[in-house]
Design an enzyme around this catalytic site. Structure first.
Site, PDB file in Angstrom:
ATOM      1  N   GLY A  10       0.799  -1.222   0.000  1.00  0.00           N
ATOM      2  CA  GLY A  10       0.000   0.000   0.000  1.00  0.00           C
ATOM      3  C   GLY A  10       0.826   1.265   0.000  1.00  0.00           C
ATOM      4  N   ARG A  38      -3.626  -5.213  -7.372  1.00  0.00           N
ATOM      5  CA  ARG A  38      -2.652  -4.268  -6.815  1.00  0.00           C
ATOM      6  C   ARG A  38      -1.227  -4.640  -7.234  1.00  0.00           C
ATOM      7  NH1 ARG A  38      -2.733  -1.354  -1.084  1.00  0.00           N
ATOM      8  NH2 ARG A  38      -4.124  -0.123  -2.346  1.00  0.00           N
ATOM      9  N   THR A 128       0.959   1.396  11.773  1.00  0.00           N
ATOM     10  CA  THR A 128       0.739   2.052  13.069  1.00  0.00           C
ATOM     11  C   THR A 128      -0.099   1.116  13.924  1.00  0.00           C
ATOM     12  OG1 THR A 128       0.703   4.152  11.919  1.00  0.00           O
ATOM     13  CG2 THR A 128      -0.100   4.157  14.165  1.00  0.00           C
ATOM     14  N   CYS A 272      -4.522   8.382   8.705  1.00  0.00           N
ATOM     15  CA  CYS A 272      -3.876   8.203  10.020  1.00  0.00           C
ATOM     16  C   CYS A 272      -4.438   9.047  11.152  1.00  0.00           C
ATOM     17  CB  CYS A 272      -2.382   8.495   9.906  1.00  0.00           C
ATOM     18  SG  CYS A 272      -1.518   7.279   8.916  1.00  0.00           S
TER      19      CYS A 272
END
Length: 480
Positions: A10, A38, A128, A272
């Site tokens: 990604g 992808r 994260t 985020c």
């Protein structure tokens, strides 16, 4: 030859691994993903993400020491270092729904690593993650390890979309967290040696695992807090006749504060900020810190307030109704130089206007019609889950059309909303646009990109966030 594998192709995994491959020609880098479209895109001339400079980096390395593959298990098995860069979306149901991070993809990646590994490995958290995730991952790996040893490191990314390649070439810092054991220190050194091939040693910081995990959440919370702070000031500026640009410039001249992230806008977006703050809130609540949780919640509340305020301003300015009026929306990505629409403020603004029965004509130079329609039919936290899990409206949003350029979008419009700060919007021929619009013609600048005085000379009624209001706007006060 050191072999690196990254699970997840990604916005983080792809660019990070491409730069490692470029800077470390003696390292073999494989980026793996279960998504065939992808990976096919990464192997083509049409990369799946738009990022200035990324094409050149990929072209230089692809097929030499950079490979994109759907054969996840093979590359994980062969790797010395495995980066995990999978989604950690906000949970949509169950315990912690709407706040906690969903670690489903992380856990399945960890189980697969344990399952296929035949040699010792360093496993690196790149996504994260909540504090103490490493501990959970460590348990999964250890209990399924068949005698193989794993060292877990936390190496959070600090990229900004739109400048990711630049950020990777010259990072402010590279943060590596590991266990404070002999094996842990050795694993940290192994990863440090990779980055040290192009990053000055003083910029490579090493900490314990928990500090590294929390540092990423804290950094995003602090950045979002600055945006909400200046946006809160923008509301006060409008109420008092002050100019938010002048206020933020004066404040930013204080060396303790600095000028970055002090531009008022319609609100922050991206994958985020909101997700990480909600995660931080949940962690605080779980650790019995309700006051701290409440403090960080306010950052999100101000962001939501700013978007609501913007919609209210549009509706109240246009005789308190936008029903069946054409409104041109310029910009849909969450910021310029990216095609990323995750959590973009444009979604809430558009939904607010559609709720008042406006007709929208949307133009963004990097966002497809399919993506715009999907975003406008999606529920709050569904955007970060796989496509097949996302609810699709049986029909597209009828009141929305997607234009190929700004002039088509604005033709016969009653008003224009600028929601992304694309450079091309500063160079538009607003005289030509004005002549082809309904009158009175409105511009609602959600990014403070246009010269409001010049537009007023042409004949526009202009609303710029945090700037002194036109007489027209003063006569039509918006509900806060």
């Amino acid at each position: 030859m050191v072999k690196i594998c990254c699970i997840g192709a990604g916005y983080v995994g792809g660019p990070t691994m491409a730069v490692i491959a470029l800077k470390c020609p003696s390292v073999e880098v494989a980026v793996v993903d279960i998504s065939v479209p992808r990976i096919n895109a990464w192997n083509s001339d049409q990369l799946p993400i738009y990022e200035p400079g990324l094409d050149d980096v990929v072209k230089q390395c692809r097929g030499k020491n950079l490979f994109f593959s759907t054969d996840v298990e093979k590359h994980v098995r062969e790797a010395d270092i495995v980066f995990v860069s999978v989604n950690t979306p906000t949970k949509t149901r169950g315990l912690g729904a709407g706040k906690a991070a969903d670690l489903t993809y992380w856990e399945s990646a960890a189980r697969m690593i344990a399952d296929v590994s035949v040699s010792d490995k360093i496993v690196v958290e790149k996504s994260t993650v909540p504090v103490k995730t490493a501990e959970a991952i460590e348990k999964i790996l250890t209990h399924n390890s068949k005698g193989i040893k794993f060292q877990i490191l936390s190496n959070p990314e600090f990229l900004a979309e739109g400048t990711a390649i630049e950020d990777l070439f010259m990072p402010d810092r590279v943060l590596i967290g590991g266990r404070e054991t002999t094996e842990g220190f050795a694993a940290v050194k192994a990863l440090k040696d990779i980055y040290a091939q192009w990053v000055p040693e003083e910029r490579i910081l090493t900490t314990n695992l928990w500090s590294a995990e929390l540092s990423k959440l804290a950094a995003n919370a602090f950045l979002a807090q600055r945006i909400s702070s200046v946006n809160a000031m923008s509301a006060l500026c409008e109420a008092t006749g002050a100019n938010v640009s002048e206020v933020s410039y004066a404040v930013g001249k204080d060396s303790r504060i600095g000028p970055k992230f002090l531009n008022s806008s319609v609100g922050f977006g991206g994958s985020c900020f909101q997700k990480d703050i909600l995660n931080l809130v949940y962690i605080c609540e779980c650790n019995g810190l309700p006051e701290v949780a409440e403090y960080w919640k306010q950052v999100i509340k101000i962001n939501d307030y700013q978007k609501t305020r913007f919609v209210n301003r549009i509706v109240s300015s246009m005789f308190n109704t936008v029903s069946n009026k054409k409104i041109a929306v310029l910009g849909f990505a969450f910021k310029k130089d990216t095609g990323d629409t995750r959590e973009t403020p444009a979604i809430d603004v558009c939904k607010g206007l559609l709720g008042d029965k406006a007709r929208l004509s949307i133009y963004d130079p990097q966002v497809t019609e399919e993506q715009i329609q999907r975003d406008l039919t999606m529920n709050k936290f569904d955007w970060d889950h796989p496509l097949h899990l996302q609810p699709m409206s049986p029909t597209t949003v009828k009141q929305v059309s997607v234009a190929w350029d700004a002039y088509t979008a604005t033709k016969d419009a009653h008003g224009i909303c600028i929601l992304t700060e694309w450079d091309e919007f500063k160079k538009l021929d607003f005289q030509r646009i004005f002549e082809n619009m309904q009158k009175p013609a409105f511009v609602f600048d959600g990014r403070n990109v246009v010269d409001a005085d010049k537009l007023r000379e042409i004949g526009f009624i202009v609303y710029s966030i945090g700037k002194p209001l036109d007489q027209w706007l003063k006569d039509m006060p918006a509900l806060a």
